[in-house]
Design a protein around this motif. Structure first.
Motif, PDB file in Angstrom:
ATOM      1  N   THR A  56      30.543  44.842  44.264  1.00 25.24           N
ATOM      2  CA  THR A  56      30.704  43.413  43.979  1.00 25.24           C
ATOM      3  C   THR A  56      31.725  42.774  44.915  1.00 25.24           C
ATOM      4  OG1 THR A  56      32.249  44.009  42.196  1.00 25.24           O
ATOM      5  CG2 THR A  56      29.969  43.490  41.580  1.00 25.24           C
ATOM      6  N   PHE A  57      32.761  43.541  45.303  1.00 27.52           N
ATOM      7  CA  PHE A  57      33.670  42.974  46.299  1.00 27.52           C
ATOM      8  C   PHE A  57      32.921  42.685  47.597  1.00 27.52           C
ATOM      9  CE2 PHE A  57      36.143  43.375  50.143  1.00 27.52           C
ATOM     10  CZ  PHE A  57      37.113  42.403  49.930  1.00 27.52           C
ATOM     11  N   GLY A  58      32.152  43.686  48.062  1.00 30.92           N
ATOM     12  CA  GLY A  58      31.429  43.496  49.310  1.00 30.92           C
ATOM     13  C   GLY A  58      30.474  42.327  49.246  1.00 30.92           C
ATOM     14  N   CYS A  59      29.773  42.188  48.129  1.00 29.64           N
ATOM     15  CA  CYS A  59      28.823  41.074  47.981  1.00 29.64           C
ATOM     16  C   CYS A  59      29.546  39.736  47.945  1.00 29.64           C
ATOM     17  CB  CYS A  59      28.004  41.253  46.703  1.00 29.64           C
ATOM     18  SG  CYS A  59      26.779  42.559  46.798  1.00 29.64           S
ATOM     19  N   GLN A  60      30.646  39.663  47.197  1.00 25.93           N
ATOM     20  CA  GLN A  60      31.392  38.405  47.134  1.00 25.93           C
ATOM     21  C   GLN A  60      31.935  38.009  48.503  1.00 25.93           C
ATOM     22  OE1 GLN A  60      30.255  36.891  44.409  1.00 25.93           O
ATOM     23  NE2 GLN A  60      32.308  36.026  44.147  1.00 25.93           N
TER      24      GLN A  60
ATOM     25  N   VAL B  92      27.220  37.595  37.766  1.00 24.13           N
ATOM     26  CA  VAL B  92      28.425  36.793  37.507  1.00 24.13           C
ATOM     27  C   VAL B  92      29.225  37.384  36.340  1.00 24.13           C
ATOM     28  CG1 VAL B  92      29.226  34.540  36.681  1.00 24.13           C
ATOM     29  CG2 VAL B  92      27.541  34.670  38.526  1.00 24.13           C
ATOM     30  N   HIS B  93      28.511  37.922  35.347  1.00 27.14           N
ATOM     31  CA  HIS B  93      29.202  38.583  34.234  1.00 27.14           C
ATOM     32  C   HIS B  93      29.978  39.804  34.727  1.00 27.14           C
ATOM     33  CE1 HIS B  93      29.898  40.217  30.222  1.00 27.14           C
ATOM     34  NE2 HIS B  93      29.471  41.384  30.683  1.00 27.14           N
ATOM     35  N   VAL B  94      29.381  40.557  35.657  1.00 32.17           N
ATOM     36  CA  VAL B  94      30.029  41.768  36.168  1.00 32.17           C
ATOM     37  C   VAL B  94      31.279  41.419  36.971  1.00 32.17           C
ATOM     38  CG1 VAL B  94      29.750  43.750  37.713  1.00 32.17           C
ATOM     39  CG2 VAL B  94      27.915  43.150  36.127  1.00 32.17           C
ATOM     40  N   ILE B  95      31.192  40.403  37.837  1.00 32.71           N
ATOM     41  CA  ILE B  95      32.385  40.062  38.631  1.00 32.71           C
ATOM     42  C   ILE B  95      33.482  39.479  37.744  1.00 32.71           C
ATOM     43  CG2 ILE B  95      31.093  39.763  40.782  1.00 32.71           C
ATOM     44  CD1 ILE B  95      31.376  36.739  40.462  1.00 32.71           C
ATOM     45  N   ALA B  96      33.085  38.847  36.632  1.00 33.51           N
ATOM     46  CA  ALA B  96      34.095  38.303  35.715  1.00 33.51           C
ATOM     47  C   ALA B  96      34.926  39.410  35.088  1.00 33.51           C
ATOM     48  CB  ALA B  96      33.419  37.471  34.630  1.00 33.51           C
ATOM     49  N   ASN B  97      34.343  40.609  34.935  1.00 36.34           N
ATOM     50  CA  ASN B  97      35.102  41.744  34.409  1.00 36.34           C
ATOM     51  C   ASN B  97      36.361  41.996  35.221  1.00 36.34           C
ATOM     52  OD1 ASN B  97      33.925  42.757  32.118  1.00 36.34           O
ATOM     53  ND2 ASN B  97      32.562  44.164  33.182  1.00 36.34           N
TER      54      ASN B  97
ATOM     55  N   CYS C 243      41.736  42.440  35.914  1.00 33.27           N
ATOM     56  CA  CYS C 243      42.498  43.054  37.010  1.00 33.27           C
ATOM     57  C   CYS C 243      43.442  42.015  37.623  1.00 33.27           C
ATOM     58  CB  CYS C 243      41.556  43.601  38.082  1.00 33.27           C
ATOM     59  SG  CYS C 243      40.518  44.949  37.514  1.00 33.27           S
ATOM     60  N   PRO C 244      44.488  41.655  36.896  1.00 25.84           N
ATOM     61  CA  PRO C 244      45.387  40.597  37.386  1.00 25.84           C
ATOM     62  C   PRO C 244      46.099  40.961  38.687  1.00 25.84           C
ATOM     63  CG  PRO C 244      46.323  41.715  35.470  1.00 25.84           C
ATOM     64  CD  PRO C 244      44.916  42.179  35.588  1.00 25.84           C
TER      65      PRO C 244
ATOM     66  N   HIS D  23      42.449  40.759  45.708  1.00 27.09           N
ATOM     67  CA  HIS D  23      41.403  39.775  45.986  1.00 27.09           C
ATOM     68  C   HIS D  23      40.826  39.222  44.691  1.00 27.09           C
ATOM     69  CE1 HIS D  23      41.244  40.312  50.316  1.00 27.09           C
ATOM     70  NE2 HIS D  23      41.272  41.620  50.156  1.00 27.09           N
ATOM     71  N   ARG D  24      41.666  39.108  43.673  1.00 29.93           N
ATOM     72  CA  ARG D  24      41.180  38.664  42.360  1.00 29.93           C
ATOM     73  C   ARG D  24      40.427  37.347  42.437  1.00 29.93           C
ATOM     74  NH1 ARG D  24      43.890  35.613  38.004  1.00 29.93           N
ATOM     75  NH2 ARG D  24      42.746  36.031  36.054  1.00 29.93           N
ATOM     76  N   ASP D  25      40.944  36.390  43.199  1.00 29.05           N
ATOM     77  CA  ASP D  25      40.311  35.070  43.250  1.00 29.05           C
ATOM     78  C   ASP D  25      38.905  35.115  43.838  1.00 29.05           C
ATOM     79  OD1 ASP D  25      42.479  33.918  42.091  1.00 29.05           O
ATOM     80  OD2 ASP D  25      43.374  33.207  43.972  1.00 29.05           O
ATOM     81  N   LEU D  26      38.619  36.156  44.633  1.00 34.31           N
ATOM     82  CA  LEU D  26      37.279  36.276  45.210  1.00 34.31           C
ATOM     83  C   LEU D  26      36.249  36.596  44.133  1.00 34.31           C
ATOM     84  CD1 LEU D  26      35.978  36.187  48.065  1.00 34.31           C
ATOM     85  CD2 LEU D  26      36.174  38.675  48.110  1.00 34.31           C
ATOM     86  N   TYR D  27      36.700  37.126  42.990  1.00 37.63           N
ATOM     87  CA  TYR D  27      35.781  37.515  41.917  1.00 37.63           C
ATOM     88  C   TYR D  27      35.423  36.347  41.003  1.00 37.63           C
ATOM     89  CZ  TYR D  27      36.040  42.483  43.025  1.00 37.63           C
ATOM     90  OH  TYR D  27      35.923  43.706  43.646  1.00 37.63           O
ATOM     91  N   GLN D  28      35.418  35.153  41.551  1.00 40.32           N
ATOM     92  CA  GLN D  28      34.934  33.978  40.837  1.00 40.32           C
ATOM     93  C   GLN D  28      33.656  33.502  41.524  1.00 40.32           C
ATOM     94  OE1 GLN D  28      38.191  31.120  39.396  1.00 40.32           O
ATOM     95  NE2 GLN D  28      39.062  31.978  41.269  1.00 40.32           N
ATOM     96  N   PRO D  29      32.694  33.012  40.750  1.00 43.77           N
ATOM     97  CA  PRO D  29      31.465  32.530  41.384  1.00 43.77           C
ATOM     98  C   PRO D  29      31.752  31.351  42.308  1.00 43.77           C
ATOM     99  CG  PRO D  29      31.513  31.982  39.031  1.00 43.77           C
ATOM    100  CD  PRO D  29      32.669  32.889  39.288  1.00 43.77           C
ATOM    101  N   THR D  30      31.037  31.295  43.413  1.00 41.41           N
ATOM    102  CA  THR D  30      31.165  30.173  44.341  1.00 41.41           C
ATOM    103  C   THR D  30      30.571  28.919  43.697  1.00 41.41           C
ATOM    104  OG1 THR D  30      29.023  30.617  45.343  1.00 41.41           O
ATOM    105  CG2 THR D  30      30.924  31.746  46.315  1.00 41.41           C
ATOM    106  N   ASP D  31      30.841  27.769  44.311  1.00 41.94           N
ATOM    107  CA  ASP D  31      30.286  26.510  43.780  1.00 41.94           C
ATOM    108  C   ASP D  31      28.761  26.564  43.737  1.00 41.94           C
ATOM    109  OD1 ASP D  31      32.800  25.492  43.453  1.00 41.94           O
ATOM    110  OD2 ASP D  31      32.805  24.359  45.347  1.00 41.94           O
ATOM    111  N   TRP D  32      28.149  27.102  44.814  1.00 41.10           N
ATOM    112  CA  TRP D  32      26.686  27.130  44.824  1.00 41.10           C
ATOM    113  C   TRP D  32      26.135  28.134  43.806  1.00 41.10           C
ATOM    114  CZ3 TRP D  32      25.081  31.938  46.182  1.00 41.10           C
ATOM    115  CH2 TRP D  32      25.832  32.677  47.115  1.00 41.10           C
TER     116      TRP D  32
END
Length: 800
Positions: free
Chosen positions: A208-212, A256-261, A266-267, A271-280
């Motif tokens: 998921t990091f790589g995909c984000q 999106v549910h998986v990246i929200a985990n 993981c505070p 790269h925590r902020d990268l695990y939020q869905p993009t605007d699109w």
């Protein structure tokens, strides 16, 4: 001694049903339970069928899924259904209880609390979760259940994806972890990765990091969806679904549910902020553009057809969120990589070229590799578990740290530093220690890996159930070899004939080496032989280009000689004084299957797609395939059964060959009659060569003797007329051409004994002679030559 003879699967959703199906593939019965449908009418409240309807519907859906989650439809009979209100006490009958309910901690805890009241002491209980922490579930359990509780994260679909992540709790007994790892690997055919109890565990955390990162940077760099998928697919050893087609299969809402985990749990992730869905992504969610489940995602299939008759698939423009026609990808790095055959060389070109595609791919790899390195020991103890997770979970051919080594450890480190990136602790420790690769292999094939905890190399533990042919050859050399085949000494008196022609096609010189191996068996130099390889496919069959070349030049003596030599080899294996055991896996077509049919036993991988497919190029089997199908068909009716009707069994052989039926699994090869119930199904491809060696040794210990030649019965013209009538009906319906009918007639001649009277006795050689004669006659027809040419040019059969 612990055994798993029966399981309980609690939850019958997508994963619960798929896990129960794969357990059935491996011969393990299960009790699959789900909730009673809410708000049942009072009239149905006591109706057991209505109360079980959710689990029943799930089981029914398993039979319809494509690709199928089961090896055989009959495997579904091993799944018993029920509901969690009435049948939960029955989990006391089970040796392994798997919780597979919704990814909701409260729901999981509530169910596990109920499980604790009914399980028998010592029963293993596991949760199949993709990211909910194991530690958050255990306080509802008694001490015994905690000791036998762990996470078992199957990847979907379980039949096809090899990865099983095992996540122990802090109280889980080491012997329970060891048992479940062995069971998962040996019985279920899994590759086991040991994960720490952290959000998303290993595989999903890394991917998921790589995909984000890809999805964020591609917009900044102006790359299209098609370009990213072209860069991140087979050209670098990744799955053909690459990035965005995989996302459509998974579903954007699930993703999106998986990246929200990670974002929520993981505070301290850098790269925590990268695990939020993009605007699109958020806009796609609003529009329900979720992927395959809604019919539209990053791609949208239409009813239109292109010039080749294929459905037109539109692509989403991430700037406008409107669909547009697909755009052809033109990137220099891809063109250059396609000019080399070695995957490692392709990987180097793709990451080190100068065009925008290569620069984007390098940037994505560098950040993903650093992120993965930073996760040691947070999510796993070593590079091996991380590499195995991405290879087995996502069908990558090379892991992240393996790729780092391929590109050159020093090159990658220097380039990262030049780009202003900070090396992960493991890479920095290696630089400081003067080391130059994550993995090392010595002259005898022993592999070691760099361990961050000790800052030294540790030997990669050899799997006692597996044999690596590459390692054996490095350690012991080869007995004999040429360009197409090697004879390898596996030890204990067992030889291996390893194919390595292109796609492991049957070549004349490959046959020569195998024949030398058989001669060594008969001379007493070796006690048995394994026939196989560890390439992606067992064999795609005969070298069609060679045969067509000889035919077009009119070299009929050469064609005849090739057929005779292949038949002679197969018969030599069949009647060898010592056992030969074949290892069919993945593509096992035509001549490859004929070879397997002539061995004493086969150890067949569950994922084997095999058949006698020669009619697709206008031919019939000529290496003994027709003869073996006839022999096996007639074996269904014992010789001492007076008046036994052979025709139904020979008809099945005729239909399988005439229709080029291909199995969808290893067990289906047996069901179709290509192989027999004496052959062994091996769930784990890595174990196949070792299992075949063990079968050889077992046959020897049991006093193996070569079989006696079979006496076959000619069915004659009456049976041939029946076959002819069936083909005529297909012609009338437009399902068979004149040339199809000719091929079927030639096949019928072979299977019914040629001009022999009904009831006449035949030898195996008689049938081989008929095979050769009719094969050569078809080679001489213009339409068969056209079919052969078309297959070589397009890879697809021609109907003419």
């Amino acid at each position: 001694m612990r055994h798993i003879r029966r399981t309980a699967v609690l939850g019958s959703g997508v994963m619960g049903g798929a896990i129960a199906a794969h357990l059935a593939n491996c011969g393990i019965p299960s009790l699959m339970l789900d909730i009673v449908p809410p708000n049942l009418p009072e009239a149905d409240a006591a109706n057991k069928a209505k109360r079980n309807s959710i689990a029943a519907t799930s089981k029914q859906n398993l039979a319809k899924l494509k690709p199928s989650p089961v090896f055989l439809q009959s495997n579904l009979d091993l799944i018993e259904i029920g509901n969690l209100d009435d049948d939960l006490p029955r989990i006391a009958e089970c040796d392994w209880i798997i919780e597979v309910v919704k990814e909701d901690l409260a729901i999981k805890r509530a169910l596990l609390e109920r499980v604790a009241k009914h399980r028998k002491p010592g029963t293993v209980v596991s949760t199949n979760t993709s990211g909910v922490l194991i530690s958050a579930m255990v306080d509802v359990m008694d001490a015994d259940m905690r000791k036998h509780f762990l996470g078992t994260h199957f990847f979907n679909p379980p039949r096809y994806l090899k990865l099983l992540e095992i996540i122990p709790g802090k109280d889980t007994l080491p012997e329970v972890v060891a048992f479940m790892a062995d069971f998962g690997e040996r019985v279920l055919g899994k590759g086991v990765v040991y994960a720490k109890d952290t959000p998303n565990f290993v595989g999903n955390r890394i991917l998921t990091f790589g995909c984000q990162y890809l999805m964020t940077e591609m917009v900044r760099d102006g790359l299209t969806i098609e370009e990213v998928d072209a860069l991140t697919g087979p050209i670098i050893g990744h799955a053909s679904s690459a990035t965005f087609r995989t996302s459509d299969l998974v579903g954007l809402d699930t993703y999106v549910h998986v990246i929200a985990n990670v974002y929520n749990n993981c505070p301290n992730d850098e790269h925590r902020d990268l695990y939020q869905p993009t605007d699109w992504m958020n806009k796609m969610l609003e529009k329900k553009l979720l992927g395959a489940k809604t019919g539209s995602g990053f791609f949208k299939k239409t009813d239109q057809k292109d010039e080749k008759g294929k459905p037109v698939i539109l692509t989403l423009d991430l700037n406008t969120l409107e669909y547009r026609p697909p755009v052809k990808v033109r990137l220099d790095c891809i063109g250059a990589a396609r000019n080399v055959e070695s995957l490692d060389e392709q990987i180097k070109i793709m990451h080190t070229a100068e065009d925008k595609g290569s620069k984007f791919l390098w940037k994505s790899f560098a950040h993903s590799a650093i992120y993965a390195g930073n996760r040691i020991p947070e999510i796993a103890d070593d590079v091996v578990n991380i590499d195995n997770a991405v290879r087995w979970g996502f069908s990558w051919k090379r892991g992240i740290f393996e790729t780092w080594d391929i590109l050159g450890f020093d090159y990658v480190c220097d380039r990262m530093k030049k780009d202003g990136l900070t090396l992960p602790p493991i890479a920095q420790a290696m630089v400081d220690g003067g080391h130059h690769a994550f993995y090392k292999e010595d002259a005898k094939g022993n592999v070691s890996f760099f361990d961050l905890a000790t800052k030294s190399y540790k030997p990669l533990k050899r799997n006692a159930n597996a044999i690596s042919l590459a390692s054996v050859k490095k350690a012991n050399g080869v007995v004999k070899e040429n360009e197409f085949c090697s004879l390898v000494d596996l030890g204990d008196g067992i030889l291996c004939a390893e194919f390595h022609s292109k796609m492991n096609s049957i070549e004349r010189y490959l046959c020569e080496i195998i024949m030398e191996g058989v001669t060594m068996l008969n001379d007493g130099k070796f006690d048995g032989m394994v026939l196989g390889n560890q390439e992606p496919h067992f064999s795609v069959g005969a070298n069609l280009m060679m045969i067509l070349g000889e035919v077009m030049q009119g070299n009929w003596d050469n064609v005849t000689k090739v057929v005779n030599e292949f038949q002679a080899l197969n018969m030599a294996m069949r009647f060898s004084s010592r056992p030969v055991v074949a290892t069919p896996h993945n593509y096992t077509f035509g001549g490859g299957l004929e070879m397997a049919q002539h061995t004493a036993r086969c150890v067949v991988n569950g994922e084997t797609y095999g058949g006698l497919v020669e009619v697709g190029v206008g031919l019939i089997p000529a290496g003994g395939g027709c003869k073996e199908m006839l022999r096996r068909a007639q074996a269904y009716v014992p010789a001492n059964v007076i008046g036994g009707d052979l025709f139904p069994f020979v008809r099945r052989a005729f239909e399988n060959i005439a229709m080029a039926k291909v199995s969808t699994s290893g067990p289906e090869l047996v069901e179709l009659g290509y192989l027999t119930t004496q052959d062994v199904i091996c769930a784990n491809w890595d174990h196949q060569i070792k299992r075949a060696k063990d079968v050889c040794l077992a046959l020897l210990q049991a006093g193996y003797t070569a079989p006696q030649p079979a006496e076959l019965v000619a069915l004659g013209e009456p049976a041939r007329a029946a076959f002819r009538t069936g083909v005529y009906q297909l012609k009338l319906g437009g399902y068979a051409s004149e040339h199809d009918a000719l091929i079927a007639e030639k096949l019928a001649i072979v299977l019914t004994g040629g001009n022999r009277a009904p009831g006449s006795r035949m030898t195996e050689q008689d049938v081989l002679d008929l095979e050769r004669e009719e094969f050569l006659s078809l080679c001489g027809t213009e339409k068969t030559q056209q079919r052969m040419q078309h297959m070589l040019a397009s890879g697809k059969p021609l109907r003419n």
